[in-house]
Design an enzyme around this catalytic site. Structure first.
Site, PDB file in Angstrom:
ATOM      1  N   HIS A  22       0.682  -1.027   0.131  1.00  0.00           N
ATOM      2  CA  HIS A  22      -0.061  -0.250   0.036  1.00  0.00           C
ATOM      3  C   HIS A  22       0.937   1.318  -0.009  1.00  0.00           C
ATOM      4  O   HIS A  22       2.047   1.034   0.077  1.00  0.00           O
ATOM      5  CB  HIS A  22      -1.011  -0.077   1.103  1.00  0.00           C
ATOM      6  CG  HIS A  22      -0.391   0.039   2.680  1.00  0.00           C
ATOM      7  ND1 HIS A  22       0.400  -0.953   3.280  1.00  0.00           N
ATOM      8  CD2 HIS A  22      -0.423   0.985   3.598  1.00  0.00           C
ATOM      9  CE1 HIS A  22       0.875  -0.510   4.241  1.00  0.00           C
ATOM     10  NE2 HIS A  22       0.220   0.561   4.591  1.00  0.00           N
TER      11      HIS A  22
ATOM     12  N   ASP B 203       5.744   4.901   5.151  1.00  0.00           N
ATOM     13  CA  ASP B 203       6.785   3.766   5.930  1.00  0.00           C
ATOM     14  C   ASP B 203       6.607   2.398   5.068  1.00  0.00           C
ATOM     15  O   ASP B 203       7.441   1.531   5.522  1.00  0.00           O
ATOM     16  CB  ASP B 203       6.343   3.603   7.273  1.00  0.00           C
ATOM     17  CG  ASP B 203       4.957   3.077   7.473  1.00  0.00           C
ATOM     18  OD1 ASP B 203       3.978   3.612   6.782  1.00  0.00           O
ATOM     19  OD2 ASP B 203       4.795   2.205   8.112  1.00  0.00           O
ATOM     20  N   HIS B 204       6.077   2.259   3.953  1.00  0.00           N
ATOM     21  CA  HIS B 204       6.179   1.333   2.823  1.00  0.00           C
ATOM     22  C   HIS B 204       6.809   1.385   1.589  1.00  0.00           C
ATOM     23  O   HIS B 204       7.106   0.437   0.981  1.00  0.00           O
ATOM     24  CB  HIS B 204       4.788   0.728   2.770  1.00  0.00           C
ATOM     25  CG  HIS B 204       4.245   0.185   4.315  1.00  0.00           C
ATOM     26  ND1 HIS B 204       4.011  -1.340   4.501  1.00  0.00           N
ATOM     27  CD2 HIS B 204       3.717   1.126   5.082  1.00  0.00           C
ATOM     28  CE1 HIS B 204       3.755  -1.089   5.955  1.00  0.00           C
ATOM     29  NE2 HIS B 204       3.389  -0.036   6.369  1.00  0.00           N
TER      30      HIS B 204
ATOM     31  N   ASP C  31       0.168  -3.778   6.253  1.00  0.00           N
ATOM     32  CA  ASP C  31      -0.559  -3.205   7.743  1.00  0.00           C
ATOM     33  C   ASP C  31      -1.928  -3.907   7.733  1.00  0.00           C
ATOM     34  O   ASP C  31      -2.711  -3.379   8.281  1.00  0.00           O
ATOM     35  CB  ASP C  31      -0.427  -1.872   7.491  1.00  0.00           C
ATOM     36  CG  ASP C  31       0.782  -1.190   7.721  1.00  0.00           C
ATOM     37  OD1 ASP C  31       1.769  -1.972   8.128  1.00  0.00           O
ATOM     38  OD2 ASP C  31       0.952  -0.049   7.898  1.00  0.00           O
TER      39      ASP C  31
ATOM     40  N   HIS D 275       1.461   4.094   1.826  1.00  0.00           N
ATOM     41  CA  HIS D 275       1.978   4.714   3.084  1.00  0.00           C
ATOM     42  C   HIS D 275       3.461   4.762   3.047  1.00  0.00           C
ATOM     43  O   HIS D 275       4.112   3.968   2.581  1.00  0.00           O
ATOM     44  CB  HIS D 275       1.513   4.101   4.418  1.00  0.00           C
ATOM     45  CG  HIS D 275      -0.002   4.337   4.823  1.00  0.00           C
ATOM     46  ND1 HIS D 275      -0.732   3.506   5.573  1.00  0.00           N
ATOM     47  CD2 HIS D 275      -0.826   5.279   4.359  1.00  0.00           C
ATOM     48  CE1 HIS D 275      -1.942   3.973   5.924  1.00  0.00           C
ATOM     49  NE2 HIS D 275      -2.065   5.178   4.726  1.00  0.00           N
TER      50      HIS D 275
ATOM     51  N   HIS E  92       5.101  -4.387  10.611  1.00  0.00           N
ATOM     52  CA  HIS E  92       5.890  -3.949  12.019  1.00  0.00           C
ATOM     53  C   HIS E  92       6.018  -4.784  13.033  1.00  0.00           C
ATOM     54  O   HIS E  92       5.098  -5.704  13.293  1.00  0.00           O
ATOM     55  CB  HIS E  92       4.455  -2.958  12.419  1.00  0.00           C
ATOM     56  CG  HIS E  92       4.557  -1.718  11.554  1.00  0.00           C
ATOM     57  ND1 HIS E  92       5.107  -0.331  11.718  1.00  0.00           N
ATOM     58  CD2 HIS E  92       3.624  -1.439  10.504  1.00  0.00           C
ATOM     59  CE1 HIS E  92       4.673   0.383  10.479  1.00  0.00           C
ATOM     60  NE2 HIS E  92       3.933  -0.114   9.784  1.00  0.00           N
TER      61      HIS E  92
ATOM     62  N   HIS F 184      -7.548  -1.282   5.961  1.00  0.00           N
ATOM     63  CA  HIS F 184      -6.454  -0.203   6.553  1.00  0.00           C
ATOM     64  C   HIS F 184      -6.351   1.023   5.287  1.00  0.00           C
ATOM     65  O   HIS F 184      -6.182   2.160   5.676  1.00  0.00           O
ATOM     66  CB  HIS F 184      -5.116  -0.958   6.370  1.00  0.00           C
ATOM     67  CG  HIS F 184      -3.968  -0.127   6.902  1.00  0.00           C
ATOM     68  ND1 HIS F 184      -3.806   0.512   8.156  1.00  0.00           N
ATOM     69  CD2 HIS F 184      -2.710   0.280   6.286  1.00  0.00           C
ATOM     70  CE1 HIS F 184      -2.688   1.242   8.135  1.00  0.00           C
ATOM     71  NE2 HIS F 184      -2.016   0.901   7.066  1.00  0.00           N
TER      72      HIS F 184
HETATM   73 FE    FE Z   1       2.916   0.738   8.021  1.00  0.00          FE
HETATM   74 ZN    ZN Z   2       0.122   1.777   6.524  1.00  0.00          ZN
END
Ligand code: FE
Ligand code: ZN
Length: 257
Positions: A54, A58-59, A137, A56, A175, A113
């Site tokens: 996805h 942090d990905h 996530d 985001h 995570h 998410h």
């Molecule tokens: Fe994340």
């Molecule tokens: Zn995420």
């Protein structure tokens, strides 16, 4: 195919897939590029693909830098994420297949998410390699992702798809949230002895600085409150007899935990 777990940012994991015959690698959700570069040097492998779950940051935060170093690599992501994933070239939908070396992953559409989230599932093969699920996530060890862009109904059906995979599937979530997730889980499913035991194990692991990812899907089915919406204990905690409402209320309690 070997899977390496790389630590990134404060609590993210990047997964690097390595095929030693062809000396190629792929990464799932590169939060940053540096840990990937280091591992590639160590393996002396060429990066051929980025599999994003996805959009985001942090990905996908490492996408750009990785593409600069390996201009021919292919960036995969969900069709609905068009315009949100840097460098995305392939737009995947439920049931699509993507190959890496001698393994083929099935794409599972798992909105909730985010509205575009996908998971990559490599089924077990005849050589005895286990099934590998890269679920970003959506499903966490002992928990699930927050609902930023999706509804409880969507998330329940997404988690239902993941729950239907074999028990010995390895769950590679993005995570290290397991300890906190299980602390919450005990507040809604405290009589569950499998959960109590898992919590003790995870506590010991984390005290020793060890990762808790991957987990096994069979363990999740018995201990993760977000896969157990039909269990009387969870329905009692949610004061509901409805699966989706139970899930939604437990998710709401976790948001405030
Ligand atoms: Fe994340
Ligand atoms: Zn995420």
């Amino acid at each position: 195919m070997r899977v390496f777990r790389l630590e990134a940012l404060s609590d993210n994991y990047i997964f690097l897939l390595h095929n030693s015959q062809e000396n190629i690698a792929a990464v799932v959700d590169p939060a940053e590029a540096e840990p990937v570069f280091s591992k590639l040097v160590e393996l002396n492998a060429e990066l051929v693909a980025i599999f994003n779950t996805h959009h985001h940051h942090d990905h996908v935060g490492g996408n750009q830098q990785l593409m600069q170093r390996f201009p021919t690599l292919t960036v995969y992501g969900g069709a609905e994420d068009k315009g949100r994933i840097p460098g995305q070239r392939v737009f995947l939908q439920q049931g699509d297949r993507v190959s890496f070396g001698d393994r083929i992953a099935e794409v599972i559409f798992v909105p909730g998410h985010t509205r575009a989230h996908i998971a990559y599932y490599f089924p077990p093969n005849t050589a005895g390699e286990p099934g590998e699920l890269f679920c970003g996530d959506t499903l966490f060890a002992g928990g699930c992702g927050r609902l930023f862009e999706g509804t409880p109904t969507q998330m329940v059906s997404s988690l239902e798809k993941l729950r239907s995979l074999p028990d010995n599937t390895r769950v590679w979530c993005a995570h290290e949230y397991t300890l906190k997730n299980l602390q919450f889980a005990l507040t809604v499913d405290g009589e569950n002895t499998d959960l109590q035991q898992r919590y003790e194990e995870v506590k010991t692991f984390r005290t020793q600085g060890k990762p808790t990812v991957p987990s096994l899907l069979g363990v999740e089915k018995h201990t993760n409150p977000f896969l157990r919406w039909e269990q009387p204990s969870l329905q009692a905690a949610a004061k509901s007899h409805d699966a989706v409402q139970t899930f939604a209320r437990i998710r709401g309690m976790k948001d405030r935990f």
